[in-house]
Design a protein around this motif. Structure first.
Motif, PDB file in Angstrom:
ATOM      1  N   ALA A 241       0.840  -1.209   0.000  1.00 32.36           N
ATOM      2  CA  ALA A 241       0.000   0.000   0.000  1.00 32.36           C
ATOM      3  C   ALA A 241       0.867   1.249   0.000  1.00 32.36           C
TER       4      ALA A 241
ATOM      5  N   TYR B  75      -0.638   4.589  -1.417  1.00 35.37           N
ATOM      6  CA  TYR B  75      -1.782   4.583  -0.502  1.00 35.37           C
ATOM      7  C   TYR B  75      -1.297   4.479   0.946  1.00 35.37           C
TER       8      TYR B  75
ATOM      9  N   ASP C  38      -1.854   6.305   3.473  1.00 28.64           N
ATOM     10  CA  ASP C  38      -2.883   6.494   4.499  1.00 28.64           C
ATOM     11  C   ASP C  38      -3.579   5.170   4.808  1.00 28.64           C
ATOM     12  N   VAL C  39      -3.832   4.358   3.791  1.00 32.60           N
ATOM     13  CA  VAL C  39      -4.459   3.047   3.991  1.00 32.60           C
ATOM     14  C   VAL C  39      -3.491   2.114   4.714  1.00 32.60           C
TER      15      VAL C  39
END
Length: 187
Positions: free
Chosen positions: A12, A17, A19-20
């Motif tokens: 991720a 990504y 933040d994920v």
């Protein structure tokens, strides 16, 4: 599963990504910390590799969020603490990096050499050349030779903050600046 956690969060993060990845890591960390049979050594190793990846890519905010989550769950190793110092320095929080280094000094074992370098750099960013030189002396007293990075931090600090002629002469008489930059540590 710690291996899945590592693959998912690294994937991720690298895909943009973060933040994920950070959110998933923080939630999984709470669950793993609550389990009594949790493989803490594996978890620490995963945390070290995740932080190393984020630090290498200078993703300071995501790294700080993971470091804070580890701190909240009392997950710590000397490597994680040095990484926290790097993160705090990367975020411009030099006073916090110095405080983290000072907490190392309160323990029976000396701080790792890299912690000294980060603290020296933090002092230089705070325009405190004297404190940086004091840490260099403490590092030498503990039998840890200065690294190339240490010399470069100090030389840069001396240049920016007015210098220290005797120390500068001593370092440059032991080797040229080109030798330092080439990775040959002056004697």
């Amino acid at each position: 599963d710690v291996a899945f956690l590592s693959r998912f969060v690294l994937g991720a993060n690298r895909a943009g990504y973060e933040d994920v990845g950070v959110r998933f890591f923080r939630q999984a960390l709470k669950l793993l910390a609550a389990r009594s049979d949790s493989p803490t050594a594996d978890l620490r190793q995963v945390a070290e590799s995740l932080l190393a990846d984020l630090i290498a890519r200078k993703r300071w905010m995501a790294a700080l969020q993971i470091s804070n989550a580890l701190l909240a769950q009392n997950v710590s190793t000397p490597t994680l603490r040095v990484q926290r110092m790097q993160i705090l320095g990367g975020r411009g929080r030099y006073a916090d990096a110095i405080r983290e280094f000072e907490s190392f000094l309160e323990e029976k074992d000396p701080p790792p050499p890299q912690a000294f370098d980060i603290a020296i750099n933090a002092h230089l960013f705070r325009a405190d050349l004297g404190a940086a030189q004091t840490l260099l002396a403490e590092k030498a007293k503990l039998g840890m030779p200065p690294t190339v990075e240490t010399y470069l931090f100090l030389l840069e600090g001396m240049d920016v903050f007015g210098g220290n002629r005797p120390m500068e002469d001593k370092m440059l008489s032991a080797g040229t600046e080109e030798q330092v930059r080439a990775g040959e540590t002056p004697r």
